[in-house]
Scaffold this motif. Structure first.
Motif: not given
Ligand code: UDP
Length: 368
Positions: A186-196, A206-209, A239-243, A264-269
């Protein structure tokens, strides 16, 4: 027995990773991994999370390559790997070009093929395109079929696949998820950003498409529905947006600069399954997400007109809502406002298994 596991995209890597781990634990097998890297970065982050180092890396991703070019390059590149390792069995997964072309190449060389996640069908050649035909090709040339559910096994039986070659094991995506959710940092930067961004008093959607069949007008409808839902005070959309540029343009045009929506950009698994676990509701056209979310007790609205995952619809873990704007809003509103409907949906049993698919597959491979 020498086993070669081959995959190339993110969802395949997620679903094959726990199987690779299980095979490598088994002394009677020599297991090697080959990646076509049909997806590059998205594949690599999965390999790193599951700590898998490929023995062969074909590195076939190229910007804007056509399906024909990719298919031809896979056929050419896998051939020397098959000659070099000379496996007794090749394991491929699902419905990608990697799956169908590697199966075909193995068939040409007289090598046995095992198909993981076998038997999913819409019987609509163009939905999903090209996946429906990819999985039918793999199904035709495979010798052993690991079907996730009875329904996928039935599809194969109806296509005259021999019953003794079909094994119902559940889907390995649940194995991946149950392992993965225990190993999130949970210390990952991307997770910290979403937590904020997350307001604990609001419900996170949560959306993906990303499906080709939804590109164009359907994608605008889908995004407009999200825009409307985001006007609710009690809701936040992440929404992590597909590239894919077809996705990016519509999403950023329609949903950019909305303070209730985080694009946000697609997230790591690793970060993505953490995010799923924070959600109240999921809206997606993804296959894998429909299979994994019910194991986290999250309801899923599926923005497609057809599905090869009827089990989830029948079991009530997901609801097929199409891409009509009003329909998406109506169904999401029910789940947001009606706690009884919500509770019933999340208490349904996940028809895709309980996290033991990989052990079951390995046991089958030991017995044959
Ligand atoms: N996923 C991910 N990051 C994201 C979105 C999805 O890691 O930003 C994972 C998700 O957990 C699931 C898989 O990718 O296991 C699904 O992939 P995708 O939706 O691309 O393909 P599909 O399952 O429809 O073939």
């Amino acid at each position: 027995k020498k086993i070669l596991v081959v995959f190339g995209t993110r969802p395949e890597a997620i679903k094959m990773a726990p199987l690779v781990k299980e095979l490598k634990k088994t002394e009677e097998f020599t297991t090697k991994v080959c990646v076509t890297a049909q997806h590059r970065e998205m594949l690599d982050q999965v390999l790193s999370f599951f700590k898998i180092t490929p023995d062969y890396d074909l590195d076939l991703m190229k910007i804007d390559q056509s399906l024909n070019e990719l298919s031809a390059r896979i056929l050419m590149a896998i051939d020397p790997v098959l000659s070099d390792f000379n496996p007794d069995l090749v394991l491929v997964h699902g419905d990608t070009s990697t799956s169908s072309m590697v199966a075909l190449a193995s068939f040409h060389k007289g090598i046995k093929i095992g198909h993981v996640e076998a038997g999913l069908r819409t019987y609509n050649k163009y939905a999903p395109f090209p996946e429906e035909i990819n999985r039918q090709i793999t199904g035709r040339v495979a010798d052993i079929h690991f079907a996730p559910t009875q329904q996928s096994a039935n599809n194969l039986l109806n296509e005259k696949v021999n019953e003794k070659d079909i094994f119902i094991t559940g889907n390995t995506v649940i194995d991946a998820l149950l392992w993965g959710i225990q190993h999130v940092n949970e210390g990952r930067e991307d997770i910290k950003e979403i937590k904020q961004f997350i307001d604990v008093n609001k419900k996170v959607i949560v959306v993906t498409g990303h499906r080709r069949e939804n590109f164009g007008d359907k994608f605008y409808e889908f995004c407009n529905a999200l825009k409307q839902l985001a006007t609710r005070e009690d809701v936040q959309i992440i929404y992590p947006v597909h590239l894919n540029p077809n996705v990016q343009k519509v999403v950023y045009d329609t949903l950019g600069n909305h303070n209730n929506i985080l694009l946000i950009a697609p997230l790591d698994y690793e970060a993505f399954i953490w995010l799923l676990n924070q959600s109240y509701l999921i809206i997606t056209d993804s296959g894998g997400v429909q299979e994994e979310a019910p194991s986290l007790k999250k309801p899923v609205l599926v923005t497609r007109d057809v599905t090869e995952r009827q089990e989830a619809v029948i079991e009530g873990t997901v609801k097929l809502v199409g891409t009509n704007q009003e329909k998406i809003i109506k169904e999401a509103t029910i789940l947001l406002d009606n706690i009884e409907v919500y509770s019933t949906m999340v208490s349904n049993k996940n028809p895709y298994g309980d996290g033991t698919a990989c052990v079951q597959i390995v046991n089958v491979l030991k017995s044959i």
